[in-house]
Write an enzyme that holds these catalytic residues in place. Structure first.
Site, PDB file in Angstrom:
ATOM      1  N   ASP A 211      -1.493  10.887  -5.497  1.00 61.21           N
ATOM      2  CA  ASP A 211      -0.062  10.605  -5.657  1.00 61.21           C
ATOM      3  C   ASP A 211       0.343   9.137  -5.535  1.00 61.21           C
ATOM      4  O   ASP A 211       1.517   8.796  -5.733  1.00 61.21           O
ATOM      5  CB  ASP A 211       0.756  11.460  -4.672  1.00 61.21           C
TER       6      ASP A 211
ATOM      7  N   ASP B 234     -16.270  -0.923  -0.577  1.00 60.67           N
ATOM      8  CA  ASP B 234     -14.936  -1.246  -1.105  1.00 60.67           C
ATOM      9  C   ASP B 234     -13.963  -1.593   0.025  1.00 60.67           C
ATOM     10  O   ASP B 234     -12.855  -2.053  -0.235  1.00 60.67           O
ATOM     11  CB  ASP B 234     -14.367  -0.090  -1.939  1.00 60.67           C
TER      12      ASP B 234
ATOM     13  N   LYS C 127       0.869  -1.186   0.000  1.00 62.16           N
ATOM     14  CA  LYS C 127       0.000   0.000   0.000  1.00 62.16           C
ATOM     15  C   LYS C 127       0.900   1.228   0.000  1.00 62.16           C
ATOM     16  O   LYS C 127       1.709   1.394   0.907  1.00 62.16           O
ATOM     17  CB  LYS C 127      -0.882  -0.027   1.252  1.00 62.16           C
TER      18      LYS C 127
END
Ligand code: AMP
Ligand code: MG
Length: 485
Positions: free
Chosen positions: A125, A252, A113
């Site tokens: 980003d 999600d 991650k």
């Protein structure tokens, strides 16, 4: 010897084909450094405890040196966020490095991650802050210590890059290990883009990889959904019992295997306040503590909607009807264990209702209340508490076990230590301001077994048991974290 870094990659997900992901390597980073490594998580992929200190480890798990067999990819998914459908999500900053088989033939997803922007980054980003990575790291390992299904955190690897949130922040990569990265939102993505064939393929994939015992069943699709309902109900019952508040239960962030997934602005209940949400952006309290069971149901409904053509609306409805009774049963059992009571009759129900009223009215510390109860069940000086305690003792006597036995049972399920805001904040401050990661280590060690003092271990790491077990100080109560932290 670094042979142990030659992981046995299997990579089943990549076989689903390019509609399911974007194949992409992690972006290289300069001078990655280890913030913390969890040897317990490392065991899942047969890494020895010293692996974290190995330079090659950092090189490989920062993504700088791709491991042989890894086939990194960013997964496609969408989902409902705060009740509204968002068609454009997906791994904007995460990469599934691959799936690794360990010596016990278990297969674990390895996910980075903060590994750089992907096709799903929507202009962001692709990075994660050191702050949020440490938060996820400690919470993952803490929930595991509590016996709650969760993704794990192998390591936090700092990178020498400033990223901009409200202010410049240090960045890091979190190495996540999970049984699955398939979210409710993974199904939603294919459903809402009209790719019914891929909904079916994802379903078959999930059954094949997570529920092999039902592969031959003609109604395996329905059984899959049934199991998802069961494991979700069980997970949320455990959260409620321990006082964990996820904070962003968007579809999600819901994993189909009933695993705590995606830690953002989470929190643990300190003084009992049932409508508390730790998420600063959640102004309506959608994801507050007392809403979590209902939101689990809502999210399962969204998953069900994607499966209507495959399972049938009526079948799905029948399975959905099981959620509430299942949740109630699991939750009741959990609370029974917390109280050291096995007879769960109507008197028990009354006792529990009254207990929650008292907890709320008197703002007792939720965690310490149960430890107190195991130690001093006859010690209430406050009038209402005293009368509740005598009711409790009456029920405890029906159980026919000694006080010592009950205490031992209760102390094995009620943690003495939880990841309190002020403890976490100290670890974050030291890490971010002084690059001192020792408090992260201390908390990880403390919380890997949160049920008891371990004098030798505590001495080795300089852990003062009483300090860590204290109620949360006033100024840290009901803290909220913003999503971008
Ligand atoms: P999260 O809040 O981590 O659940 O993320 C929600 C969505 O935003 C996911 O699709 C993420 O991949 C994406 N996302 C969050 N932060 C970033 C970031 N810094 N760069 C790219 N995508 C991001
Ligand atoms: Mg997420």
């Amino acid at each position: 010897m670094t042979d142990y870094l030659n992981l046995n990659f299997q990579n089943r997900f990549i076989g689903l084909g390019p509609e399911f992901y974007q194949a992409k390597a992690p972006d290289p980073v300069t001078d990655p450094y280890l913030v913390d490594f969890s040897p317990l998580a490392g065991q899942l992929i047969d890494l020895p405890p010293e692996a974290g200190g190995n330079k090659n480890f950092i090189d490989r798990f920062s993504g700088n040196n791709l491991m042989e067999g890894a086939e990194p990819l960013a997964m496609a998914y969408s989902g409902h966020q705060f009740g509204s459908y968002n068609p454009r999500l997906g791994d904007g900053r995460g990469l599934l490095l691959g799936e690794v088989q360990n010596q016990n033939q278990e297969i674990w997803d390895i996910h980075l991650k903060g590994a750089g922007p992907t096709r799903f980054a929507r202009g962001f980003d692709g990075r994660a802050t050191l702050n949020s990575s440490i938060r996820e790291h400690l919470a993952s390992e803490a929930l595991n210590g509590l016996g709650i299904p969760t993704t794990r955190s192998l390591a936090v690897i700092g990178i020498r890059e400033l990223i901009y949130r409200q202010k410049p922040e240090l960045a890091a990569i979190l190495v996540r290990i999970a049984d699955s990265h398939i979210r409710f939102g993974s199904f939603e993505f294919f459903h809402y883009t009209g790719q019914e064939k891929n909904v079916r393929r994802l379903l078959e994939f999930s059954i094949q990889n997570y529920y092999q015992d039902i592969i031959e069943e003609s109604d395996r699709y329905r059984i899959f959904f049934q199991r998802t309902v069961q494991c979700t109900a069980k997970l949320i019952a455990k959260w409620q019992a321990v006082g964990f508040i996820h904070g962003v239960m968007n579809t999600d962030n819901m994993c189909i295997t009933g695993t705590t997934f995606d830690y953002g602005p989470y929190g643990f209940m300190d003084r009992f306040a049932p409508d508390h949400t730790p998420n600063h952006s959640d102004t309506h309290g959608r994801y507050a503590y007392n809403q979590q069971p209902e939101i689990g149901f809502w999210n399962l409904n969204k998953l069900a909607e994607t499966l209507v053509t495959l399972i049938g609306a009526e079948n799905l409805e029948e399975e959905m009807k099981q959620y509430q009774p299942l949740f109630n049963r699991f939750y009741r059992e959990e609370i029974g264990k917390k109280l050291g009571l096995a007879i769960l009759d109507s008197e028990f129900t009354q006792l529990v209702q009254r207990m929650f009223q008292l907890l709320h009215e008197h703002q007792f510390d939720y965690t310490n209340f149960f430890r107190f109860l195991a130690d001093h069940p006859a010690n209430g000086n406050n009038g209402e508490l005293k009368s509740w305690l005598s009711q409790y003792l009456a029920l405890a006597q029906r159980e026919g076990i000694s006080h010592e036995e009950r205490k031992a049972q209760m102390d094995s399920i009620n943690p003495k230590f939880i990841l309190r805001n002020h403890l976490l904040q100290t670890a974050l401050d030291k890490a971010l301001k002084e690059s001192d990661f020792s408090e992260i280590v201390r908390l990880r060690i403390l919380l890997e077994d949160p049920f008891q003092d371990r004098p030798e271990v505590f001495e080795k790491y300089g852990i003062d048991s009483e300090h860590y077990a204290q109620d949360t100080p006033e100024t840290f109560l009901c803290r909220q974290t913003s999503c971008s932290a």
